[in-house]
Design a protein around this motif. Sequence first.
Motif, mmCIF file in Angstrom:
data_model
loop_
_atom_site.group_PDB
_atom_site.id
_atom_site.type_symbol
_atom_site.label_atom_id
_atom_site.label_comp_id
_atom_site.label_asym_id
_atom_site.label_seq_id
_atom_site.Cartn_x
_atom_site.Cartn_y
_atom_site.Cartn_z
ATOM 1 N N ILE A 355 51.944 50.411 59.508
ATOM 2 C CA ILE A 355 51.741 50.962 60.887
ATOM 3 C C ILE A 355 51.379 52.336 61.112
ATOM 4 N N LYS A 356 50.401 52.391 61.903
ATOM 5 C CA LYS A 356 49.894 53.625 62.274
ATOM 6 C C LYS A 356 50.419 54.374 63.224
ATOM 7 N N VAL A 357 50.616 53.495 64.250
ATOM 8 C CA VAL A 357 51.243 54.183 65.555
ATOM 9 C C VAL A 357 52.288 53.038 66.020
ATOM 10 N N ALA A 358 53.427 53.572 66.552
ATOM 11 C CA ALA A 358 54.235 52.549 67.298
ATOM 12 C C ALA A 358 54.383 52.912 68.735
ATOM 13 N N VAL A 359 54.014 52.125 69.509
ATOM 14 C CA VAL A 359 54.135 52.512 70.986
ATOM 15 C C VAL A 359 55.300 51.667 71.572
ATOM 16 N N ILE A 360 56.304 53.015 72.125
ATOM 17 C CA ILE A 360 57.816 52.408 72.520
ATOM 18 C C ILE A 360 57.949 52.751 73.873
ATOM 19 N N PRO A 361 58.329 51.680 74.678
ATOM 20 C CA PRO A 361 58.912 51.957 76.235
ATOM 21 C C PRO A 361 60.344 52.624 76.031
ATOM 22 N N LEU A 362 60.333 53.385 76.919
ATOM 23 C CA LEU A 362 61.826 53.986 77.067
ATOM 24 C C LEU A 362 62.960 52.962 77.487
ATOM 25 N N LYS A 363 62.336 51.884 78.504
ATOM 26 C CA LYS A 363 63.209 51.226 78.875
ATOM 27 C C LYS A 363 62.570 49.505 78.517
ATOM 28 N N LYS A 364 63.574 48.881 78.141
ATOM 29 C CA LYS A 364 63.105 47.542 77.793
ATOM 30 C C LYS A 364 62.794 46.669 79.090
ATOM 31 N N ASN A 365 61.912 45.893 79.036
ATOM 32 C CA ASN A 365 61.158 44.848 79.972
ATOM 33 C C ASN A 365 61.059 45.527 81.210
ATOM 34 N N ASN A 366 60.648 46.834 81.290
ATOM 35 C CA ASN A 366 60.270 47.463 82.389
ATOM 36 C C ASN A 366 58.724 47.193 82.637
ATOM 37 N N GLU A 367 58.417 46.446 83.791
ATOM 38 C CA GLU A 367 57.303 45.889 84.049
ATOM 39 C C GLU A 367 55.969 46.815 84.039
ATOM 40 N N GLN A 368 56.379 48.034 84.641
ATOM 41 C CA GLN A 368 55.306 49.189 85.000
ATOM 42 C C GLN A 368 55.243 49.906 83.465
ATOM 43 N N ILE A 369 56.329 50.411 82.624
ATOM 44 C CA ILE A 369 56.293 50.913 81.606
ATOM 45 C C ILE A 369 55.584 50.136 80.449
ATOM 46 N N MET A 370 55.905 48.556 80.450
ATOM 47 C CA MET A 370 55.389 47.892 79.713
ATOM 48 C C MET A 370 54.075 47.736 79.661
ATOM 49 N N ALA A 371 53.297 47.601 81.134
ATOM 50 C CA ALA A 371 51.839 47.598 81.301
ATOM 51 C C ALA A 371 51.458 48.680 80.833
ATOM 52 N N LYS A 372 51.929 49.954 80.968
ATOM 53 C CA LYS A 372 51.099 51.200 80.505
ATOM 54 C C LYS A 372 51.173 51.067 78.866
ATOM 55 N N CYS A 373 52.303 50.606 78.057
ATOM 56 C CA CYS A 373 52.351 50.543 76.776
ATOM 57 C C CYS A 373 51.209 49.541 76.310
ATOM 58 N N HIS A 374 50.999 48.531 76.934
ATOM 59 C CA HIS A 374 50.126 47.604 76.552
ATOM 60 C C HIS A 374 48.564 48.374 76.739
ATOM 61 N N GLU A 375 48.146 49.111 77.703
ATOM 62 C CA GLU A 375 46.952 49.612 77.848
ATOM 63 C C GLU A 375 46.829 50.714 76.860
ATOM 64 N N ILE A 376 47.925 51.566 76.478
ATOM 65 C CA ILE A 376 47.750 52.641 75.604
ATOM 66 C C ILE A 376 47.400 51.840 74.158
ATOM 67 N N LYS A 377 48.089 50.920 73.898
ATOM 68 C CA LYS A 377 47.903 50.019 72.569
ATOM 69 C C LYS A 377 46.433 49.514 72.336
ATOM 70 N N GLN A 378 45.776 49.078 73.482
ATOM 71 C CA GLN A 378 44.478 48.428 73.424
ATOM 72 C C GLN A 378 43.565 49.533 73.277
ATOM 73 N N ASN A 379 43.806 50.756 74.022
ATOM 74 C CA ASN A 379 42.825 51.597 73.808
ATOM 75 C C ASN A 379 42.887 52.475 72.596
ATOM 76 N N LEU A 380 43.891 52.333 71.729
ATOM 77 C CA LEU A 380 44.247 52.935 70.524
ATOM 78 C C LEU A 380 43.544 52.080 69.386
ATOM 79 N N LEU A 381 43.633 50.791 69.763
ATOM 80 C CA LEU A 381 43.076 49.742 68.641
ATOM 81 C C LEU A 381 41.526 49.973 68.534
ATOM 82 N N LYS A 382 40.947 50.502 69.716
ATOM 83 C CA LYS A 382 39.532 50.605 69.535
ATOM 84 C C LYS A 382 39.051 52.062 68.465
ATOM 85 N N LEU A 383 40.034 52.705 68.119
ATOM 86 C CA LEU A 383 40.026 53.778 67.293
ATOM 87 C C LEU A 383 39.585 53.252 65.841
ATOM 88 N N GLY A 384 40.109 51.888 65.637
ATOM 89 C CA GLY A 384 39.923 51.382 64.373
ATOM 90 C C GLY A 384 40.663 52.020 63.129
#
Length: 454
Positions: A355-384
């Motif tokens: 695993i190259k990078v783990a994106v970790i939310p400070l708080k579990k199941n927090n909608e806003q934080i999780m949405a940001k985590c998803h967005e960051i992950k999708q952007n990082l995937l584009k780096l290949g």
Amino acid sequence: MPATSMDQLVSLCKRRGFIFQNADIYGGLQGVYDYGPLGVELKNNLKAAWWRSMVYERDDIEGLDAAILTNQKVLHYSGHEDTFSDPMTDCRKCKGRFRADHIKDGKCPNCGSTDLTEPRPFNLMFKTNIGPVDDGSSFGYLRPETAQAIFTQFKNVVDSTSRKLPFGIAQIGKSFRNEITPRNFIFRVREFEQAELEYFVMPGEDEKWHEIWKEARIKWWEEQGLKREHMNIYTTPKDDLAHYAKACYDIEYQFPHGMEELEGIANRTDYDLGNHTKAQEEMNLTSHCHKNPDSTQKLCIMSDDNKWVVPFVIEPSMGVDRGVLAVMTEAYTEEDLGGGNSRVVLKLKKHLAPIKVAVIPLKKNNEQIMAKCHEIKQNLLKLGIGRVALENTGNIGKAYRRHDEVGTPLCITVDFETIENQPESVTVRDRDTMEQTRVNVADLPNYLRNYFVE
Ligand code: GAP
């Protein structure tokens, strides 16, 4: 001996999903292992590093992916039917079977009896029926090395790529050997992967190329994280050479169970192409064992001075599974953090990390934080850069420890500051130093590109 024990590695591999015993729920299949979610990533990364260094970074090597099922004639003319065997001995007391060359002090390793049979050759190839009729006449083998298809496809590759000497053909794939005593976890197994290069050179230039490849391969292993002082170069004595080799170096590594072979680098002369070639008497061969009335091709190439020659072959052949075991042995570290705390860190080279990078939310199941985590992950995937994992466990400390243990180089933590402040920023934690750096979300792609692209 290395600080890492086999028990530590086996335990980590099972606990974190690197490697499992095959058919575990039925008591296992001896000498056969399965790679789990992280093991498959690590193994793929090691193979990709090999392929990149052999095929992409050079201009003199082509790739091949040939079949595992092998025509009986190939392994007849290669000499494997006659000679690919280990000496086997039986214990008359406990009925155990062992490799005779692994017996110490003439005693059965199982019960200690000295009542052992004389060693006799045991052929290591898996024979299998091919086609619907099982009358013993239509059989083939699972390949015991990937190399043979490189030799039998030599003419097709030369004709389709217009290659001149020196040049090579590289292949990665499964090989099978019915080892008498598989042992030491994934070190000696019955189903394994090899990464093999057959490098074809002018006769007479073989010894020079043998030295060149020895040095190149040591350097490559260093780039995979192995320390030079944990490797040894063993020159195989003439009497112990494989039936096809004129000379061979083994790159040995200090595995948990001892200094043992990681990769062989053999000078196979014109033995294989010569044995698979028709009209051998016209080809000036230096070494062959069978007359070949079955082959339809001369496996030769035009030299610079317009003569047909059967090239000599230098063969660096690495065991991928042994490579995985070696890089894990080297990377496994237990660190004392003081105050009664410690951590296990797998200090893998970043290009090998599952695993190259783990994106970790400070708080579990927090909608806003999780949405940001998803967005960051999708952007990082584009780096290949490889696998980016998203956690949702809510326990940062535990997540860091888990990712240390599996070798994740960077953890990105998304917290309330990320979503509440402008510009948005995250914490990036380094596996080895445990240092944390605040990085703007907009700068993350560049930050990671600089970090991962060497
Ligand atoms: N084509 C040459 C060849 O097969 P080898 O020394 O028999 O040579 C090459 O095998 C490499 O394959 C070894 O250095 C080792 O890393 C790996 N290998 C061989 N037998 C193995 C086994 N039973 N289990 C795991 N790896 C094995």
